[in-house]
Design a protein around this motif. Structure first.
Motif, PDB file in Angstrom:
ATOM      1  N   PRO A 272       0.802  -1.341   0.007  1.00 14.96           N
ATOM      2  CA  PRO A 272       0.142   0.222   0.038  1.00 14.96           C
ATOM      3  C   PRO A 272       0.560   1.387   0.057  1.00 14.96           C
TER       4      PRO A 272
ATOM      5  N   GLU B  80      -0.353   4.933   0.575  1.00 10.76           N
ATOM      6  CA  GLU B  80      -0.287   5.903   1.269  1.00 10.76           C
ATOM      7  C   GLU B  80      -0.108   7.063   1.517  1.00 10.76           C
TER       8      GLU B  80
ATOM      9  N   ALA C 194      -2.890   8.966   0.248  1.00 12.60           N
ATOM     10  CA  ALA C 194      -3.346   9.470   1.214  1.00 12.60           C
ATOM     11  C   ALA C 194      -2.752  11.043   2.007  1.00 12.60           C
ATOM     12  N   GLU C 195      -1.747  10.949   2.569  1.00 10.93           N
ATOM     13  CA  GLU C 195      -0.239  12.452   2.811  1.00 10.93           C
ATOM     14  C   GLU C 195      -0.812  13.230   2.496  1.00 10.93           C
TER      15      GLU C 195
ATOM     16  N   GLU D  83      -7.085  10.234   5.884  1.00 12.44           N
ATOM     17  CA  GLU D  83      -6.681   9.096   6.943  1.00 12.44           C
ATOM     18  C   GLU D  83      -6.515   7.628   6.107  1.00 12.44           C
ATOM     19  N   SER D  84      -7.653   8.472   5.167  1.00  7.09           N
ATOM     20  CA  SER D  84      -7.631   6.454   4.346  1.00  7.09           C
ATOM     21  C   SER D  84      -8.223   6.872   3.320  1.00  7.09           C
TER      22      SER D  84
ATOM     23  N   THR E  82     -10.568   4.858   2.580  1.00  2.00           N
ATOM     24  CA  THR E  82     -12.881   4.509   2.025  1.00  2.00           C
ATOM     25  C   THR E  82     -13.140   5.646   1.042  1.00  2.00           C
TER      26      THR E  82
ATOM     27  N   ARG F 108      -5.987  -1.921   0.877  1.00  2.00           N
ATOM     28  CA  ARG F 108      -5.839  -1.971   1.970  1.00  2.00           C
ATOM     29  C   ARG F 108      -6.045  -0.430   2.893  1.00  2.00           C
ATOM     30  N   LEU F 109      -6.415   0.593   2.246  1.00  2.00           N
ATOM     31  CA  LEU F 109      -6.442   1.683   2.269  1.00  2.00           C
ATOM     32  C   LEU F 109      -8.152   1.724   2.618  1.00  2.00           C
TER      33      LEU F 109
END
Length: 180
Positions: free
Chosen positions: A104, A108, A111-112, A117-118, A120, A137-138
């Protein structure tokens, strides 16, 4: 923010078992560039997450990869869109990194970058299992396209909830509620 994460080879541009190694070999899949522009016009943020082990294999260098991405961005801009972020894994399959899909790491980074945070509920579009699993995975929602390696991938078992479409343009039609 309406975010979508796209794989590159096999989703946006033609894939090659011999690797896409030059700007000349980077050929958009019909309809993909316009599809990205349509997403932008509808207020979506577009990120690309791509494994590029050709770098580790010495098949092309970082400048060439940058030139390929510049071509992609330029074509999308000519259609009135943009690619907001491109992240890539430069490592080979045995390098032990955490960014090579299906791991992932690239997701990641996305997202950053966008202070999330995810991921989703974020659509993750790919033509292989590793694309789909990395995004899931995220919390991403898997969308498989039949372009690139997607037709072969579609013949096997798919992650739960995977939606299958002919190409990126069809995914965008679905997301935007449009009919072709």
């Amino acid at each position: 923010m309406k975010l979508i994460v796209l794989d590159r080879d096999g989703v946006i541009n033609e894939d090659s078992d011999a690797y896409v190694k030059s700007v000349e070999e980077w050929i958009p899949i019909p309809g993909s560039i316009r599809a990205i522009a349509r997403l932008c016009e509808a207020g979506w943020t577009v990120a690309v997450a791509t494994n590029q082990s050709g770098l580790a294999r010495g098949l092309f260098d970082a400048t060439t990869l940058g030139d390929m991405h510049f071509k992609m961005q330029q074509l999308v801009m000519e259609e009135g869109g943009r690619v907001d972020l491109i992240v890539h894994c430069p490592h080979g399959p045995n390098d032990g990194c955490d960014c090579r899909k299906p791991l992932p790491g690239l997701f990641e980074q996305i997202a950053e970058h966008f202070h999330l945070e995810s991921l989703t509920g974020v659509p993750v579009v790919g033509d292989s299992h590793r694309d789909l699993h990395a995004g899931m995975r995220l919390g991403g929602i898997p969308y498989l396209v039949r372009t690139g390696k997607g037709s072969k991938t579609a013949k096997g078992p798919l992650p739960t909830g995977t939606q299958v479409f002919d190409d990126l343009a069809a995914v965008v039609d679905h997301l935007l509620g449009a009919k072709r």
